[in-house]
Write a protein that holds these residues in place. Structure first.
Motif, PDB file in Angstrom:
ATOM      1  N   PHE A  51      25.807 -13.954  -3.671  1.00  0.00           N
ATOM      2  CA  PHE A  51      24.722 -13.900  -2.701  1.00  0.00           C
ATOM      3  C   PHE A  51      25.221 -14.360  -1.337  1.00  0.00           C
ATOM      4  O   PHE A  51      25.897 -15.372  -1.222  1.00  0.00           O
ATOM      5  N   SER A  52      24.843 -13.628  -0.305  1.00  0.00           N
ATOM      6  CA  SER A  52      25.197 -13.999   1.061  1.00  0.00           C
ATOM      7  C   SER A  52      23.925 -14.456   1.769  1.00  0.00           C
ATOM      8  O   SER A  52      23.071 -13.638   2.127  1.00  0.00           O
ATOM      9  N   VAL A  53      23.795 -15.771   1.933  1.00  0.00           N
ATOM     10  CA  VAL A  53      22.572 -16.322   2.523  1.00  0.00           C
ATOM     11  C   VAL A  53      22.856 -17.102   3.799  1.00  0.00           C
ATOM     12  O   VAL A  53      21.956 -17.721   4.364  1.00  0.00           O
ATOM     13  N   GLY A  54      24.081 -17.124   4.240  1.00  0.00           N
ATOM     14  CA  GLY A  54      24.415 -17.788   5.496  1.00  0.00           C
ATOM     15  C   GLY A  54      24.763 -19.249   5.372  1.00  0.00           C
ATOM     16  O   GLY A  54      25.399 -19.825   6.246  1.00  0.00           O
ATOM     17  N   ALA A  61      19.264 -22.501  -2.525  1.00  0.00           N
ATOM     18  CA  ALA A  61      18.557 -22.328  -3.794  1.00  0.00           C
ATOM     19  C   ALA A  61      17.728 -23.532  -4.213  1.00  0.00           C
ATOM     20  O   ALA A  61      16.747 -23.376  -4.948  1.00  0.00           O
ATOM     21  N   THR A  62      18.091 -24.720  -3.777  1.00  0.00           N
ATOM     22  CA  THR A  62      17.408 -25.927  -4.268  1.00  0.00           C
ATOM     23  C   THR A  62      15.895 -25.912  -4.052  1.00  0.00           C
ATOM     24  O   THR A  62      15.143 -26.265  -4.980  1.00  0.00           O
ATOM     25  N   PRO A  63      15.372 -25.513  -2.885  1.00  0.00           N
ATOM     26  CA  PRO A  63      13.904 -25.482  -2.739  1.00  0.00           C
ATOM     27  C   PRO A  63      13.230 -24.556  -3.750  1.00  0.00           C
ATOM     28  O   PRO A  63      12.184 -24.904  -4.309  1.00  0.00           O
ATOM     29  N   ILE A 179       5.376 -18.678 -14.394  1.00  0.00           N
ATOM     30  CA  ILE A 179       6.803 -18.916 -14.608  1.00  0.00           C
ATOM     31  C   ILE A 179       7.638 -17.835 -13.935  1.00  0.00           C
ATOM     32  O   ILE A 179       8.726 -18.099 -13.404  1.00  0.00           O
ATOM     33  N   MET A 180       7.130 -16.600 -13.939  1.00  0.00           N
ATOM     34  CA  MET A 180       7.894 -15.474 -13.398  1.00  0.00           C
ATOM     35  C   MET A 180       7.822 -15.378 -11.880  1.00  0.00           C
ATOM     36  O   MET A 180       8.738 -14.837 -11.246  1.00  0.00           O
ATOM     37  N   LEU A 181       6.761 -15.904 -11.268  1.00  0.00           N
ATOM     38  CA  LEU A 181       6.578 -15.744  -9.824  1.00  0.00           C
ATOM     39  C   LEU A 181       7.761 -16.251  -8.988  1.00  0.00           C
ATOM     40  O   LEU A 181       8.129 -15.610  -8.004  1.00  0.00           O
ATOM     41  N   PRO A 182       8.375 -17.407  -9.322  1.00  0.00           N
ATOM     42  CA  PRO A 182       9.519 -17.840  -8.500  1.00  0.00           C
ATOM     43  C   PRO A 182      10.665 -16.833  -8.486  1.00  0.00           C
ATOM     44  O   PRO A 182      11.405 -16.752  -7.497  1.00  0.00           O
ATOM     45  N   PHE A 188      15.706 -17.301  -4.656  1.00  0.00           N
ATOM     46  CA  PHE A 188      17.136 -17.133  -4.912  1.00  0.00           C
ATOM     47  C   PHE A 188      17.828 -16.207  -3.922  1.00  0.00           C
ATOM     48  O   PHE A 188      19.041 -16.299  -3.738  1.00  0.00           O
ATOM     49  N   VAL A 189      17.089 -15.294  -3.313  1.00  0.00           N
ATOM     50  CA  VAL A 189      17.628 -14.436  -2.257  1.00  0.00           C
ATOM     51  C   VAL A 189      16.537 -14.231  -1.219  1.00  0.00           C
ATOM     52  O   VAL A 189      15.342 -14.307  -1.540  1.00  0.00           O
TER      53      VAL A 189
END
Length: 253
Positions: A51-54, A61-63, A179-182, A188-189
């Motif tokens: 993943f390229s998130v800068g 990802a922690t939040p 559970i699926m909504l996150p 994650f991206v």
């Protein structure tokens, strides 16, 4: 004893009861606390490099993992509430003159505590993996407050789902969307990297502004628009869950 102290004392007893049930159930502890850490290790160590998130992926990802830790602990609450309703324990409490509201309050408070402990574990592991937030003390207080508010709101909504379900199995399944909504958010991206349709859903679903608010707070640069939306969703969940839970409980108990 005053009319106020009786419900408070009963709520404390219900909280202690539910905490004991949680600690005696290894599956509940694993799903609520340990499994989010497993997911964290998998995403950061296995998928994170793709993943390229800068920023460092652990910072990004922690939040989202904090919100995921809250959602993964909800199934145990729904099944516990439904189990109380279907096995006659509520009738026993009524004979013992236990405050009826304390039954619901006990489940909500223990859910909040369990979610906060899970989030604390996520933060601890994140620091061990190189998490480097730029948040000030005030930003940390804001992030903690939002996690507690989300846990409390999700607790009431989950209690309502557990009360409305016809069986323990269906109560557990009722929490699957939460559970699926996150996974369908910006956890994650970034949402703008997703395909059409999924991107719009991710942008406007409840958890995305909550995650973005936590991300901004931990980075020391919160967004006012995301924060207002996050608070609105949390308050909305809490009010909906409370009204629905109390109404259903009055009909069934």
């Amino acid at each position: 004893m005053s009319t106020l102290s009786t419900p408070v004392a009963d709520s404390a007893i219900m909280l202690r009861r539910n905490l004991k049930h949680t600690l005696r159930n290894p599956v509940t502890v694993f799903n609520a606390i340990l499994f989010p850490i497993v997911i964290m290790l998998m995403f950061v160590k296995v998928f994170g490099g793709a993943f390229s998130v800068g920023d460092d992926y652990i910072d990004y990802a922690t939040p989202g993992l904090l919100v995921m830790a809250v959602s993964y602990g909800l199934g145990a609450t729904a099944t516990a509430v439904n189990d109380d309703m279907t096995k006659g324990i509520i009738n026993r409490f009524k004979v013992m003159d236990v405050s009826r509201g304390s039954v619901l309050t006990g489940h909500v408070v223990v859910t909040t505590v369990r979610c906060v402990v899970a989030c604390a574990a996520i933060v601890a592991v994140a620091f061990a993996m190189g998490f480097s937030p730029e948040a000030s003390a005030l930003h940390w207080l804001g992030a903690i407050g939002l996690v507690v508010l989300l846990s409390f709101a999700a607790g009431w909504l989950t209690v309502a789902l557990g009360l409305a379900a016809k069986s323990v199995e269906s109560a557990g399944m009722a929490t699957v969307p939460l559970i699926m909504l996150p996974f369908l958010s910006s956890a994650f991206v970034p949402a703008d990297t997703m395909g059409a349709g999924v991107r719009q859903f991710a942008e406007y679903q409840p958890f995305t502004p909550i995650i973005e608010t936590l991300r901004g707070l931990l980075a020391g640069n919160p967004s006012g628009g995301d924060a207002l939306a996050a608070l609105a969703w949390c308050v909305g969940f809490a009010v909906l869950g409370y009204v629905w839970a109390v109404s259903t409980f009055k009909k069934r108990a």
